[in-house]
Design a protein around this motif. Structure first.
Motif: not given
Ligand code: URA
Length: 282
Positions: A181-195
């Motif tokens: 996954p691109t860093l942008a895709e990771q950053a988007i999903c990670l925002a949800f995963t942290r929550r």
């Protein structure tokens, strides 16, 4: 190409070329020229001068043929995801928000949103990397061969996903052809995963594999250095969660000699849960 004159070898080579380039799904009989569609779409009114246009998060996507182009690499999308996630107060609300989110390019090629499996609020939360083909088909994380190994590993310390585990990934959609996954895709999903971690409130967090460990811990250290070492993950709401990076089960399938270290990690998880009063002596 004239199909009548093409050999089986050529066709097999063409199919292999598609798969090597991540084209492993058939989604239509005829190609669609999306550049032509976008050019023909009526122009949306632009923002006033000097005001950045907000990136739209649409609850329901219009049919693909009418979809306007969204800049899916924009850093604004990760910010949108963070704000959306912060407004969710339960795991169920977060799941709804993730399922309705249209800002991640991966969703466009995936069959399913793979949110989680197991028991929200279970003492152990496991975060892996991304759904594979089996997970994409079934819509649940870790249901393929590596998931079956994961189940057997936790069974060895008396824990199951039906009762004691909550399982998710840093990505909710399968990257086409399992590409990185691109860093942008990771950053988007990670925002949800942290929550997701904040709302599920596990007593212990397990990060399966280097990609999940690096992303969640925001580090460049590799899994060989991180594995087996407890750390404390500080979440945005101030919560601290004891966190253990460990090898990904897919890595263990390829490198069975590393199972010894994973067994030590399982024993460490068992001991930590007992120390925290989250597991009784058996
Ligand atoms: N690998 C992962 O990291 N997650 C899954 O859900 C399946 C395989």
């Amino acid at each position: 190409m004239n199909a009548g004159t093409v050999s089986r070898e050529d066709l097999a080579a063409l199919l292999k070329w598609y798969v090597d380039h991540g084209l492993d799904e058939t989604i239509g009989e005829e190609p669609i020229d999306r550049f032509a569609l976008a050019a023909a779409a009526p122009a949306a009114p632009g923002p006033p001068p000097n005001v950045a246009a907000p990136t739209p998060i649409r609850a329901a996507a219009p049919p693909p043929a009418m979809r306007a182009p969204v800049p899916l690499e924009s850093p604004q999308l990760a910010q949108d995801a963070r704000e959306l996630a912060a407004r969710c107060n339960t795991v169920a609300e977060l799941e709804q928000a993730v399922r309705a989110f249209e800002g991640c390019a991966l969703k466009r090629t995936a069959k399913n949103t793979v949110f989680a499996d197991g028991v929200p609020g279970a003492p152990v939360m496991i975060v892996g990397e991304a759904p594979g083909a089996d997970e994409d088909r079934i819509g649940k994380p870790f249901v393929g061969v590596s998931g079956q190994l994961l189940d057997r590993m936790f069974d060895a310390i008396g824990m199951s996903r039906a009762r004691d585990l909550y399982i998710t990934n840093i990505l909710f959609w399968r990257p086409p052809g399992n590409r990185t996954p691109t860093l942008a895709e990771q950053a988007i999903c990670l925002a949800f995963t942290r929550r997701h971690i904040e709302l599920a409130r596990p007593r212990v967090l397990v990060l399966a594999g280097g990609t999940a460990a690096k992303a969640v811990l925001d580090t460049t250290e590799g899994i060989m250095r991180l594995r087996g070492k407890w750390t404390s993950l500080r979440l945005d709401d101030g919560t601290e969660v004891p966190t253990l990076p460990t090898f990904h089960p897919a890595y263990l399938l390829r490198t069975p000699a590393s199972k010894r270290q994973s067994w030590l990690d399982l024993l460490a998880i068992d001991a930590k849960l007992r120390e925290l009063g989250a597991k009784s002596a058996s």
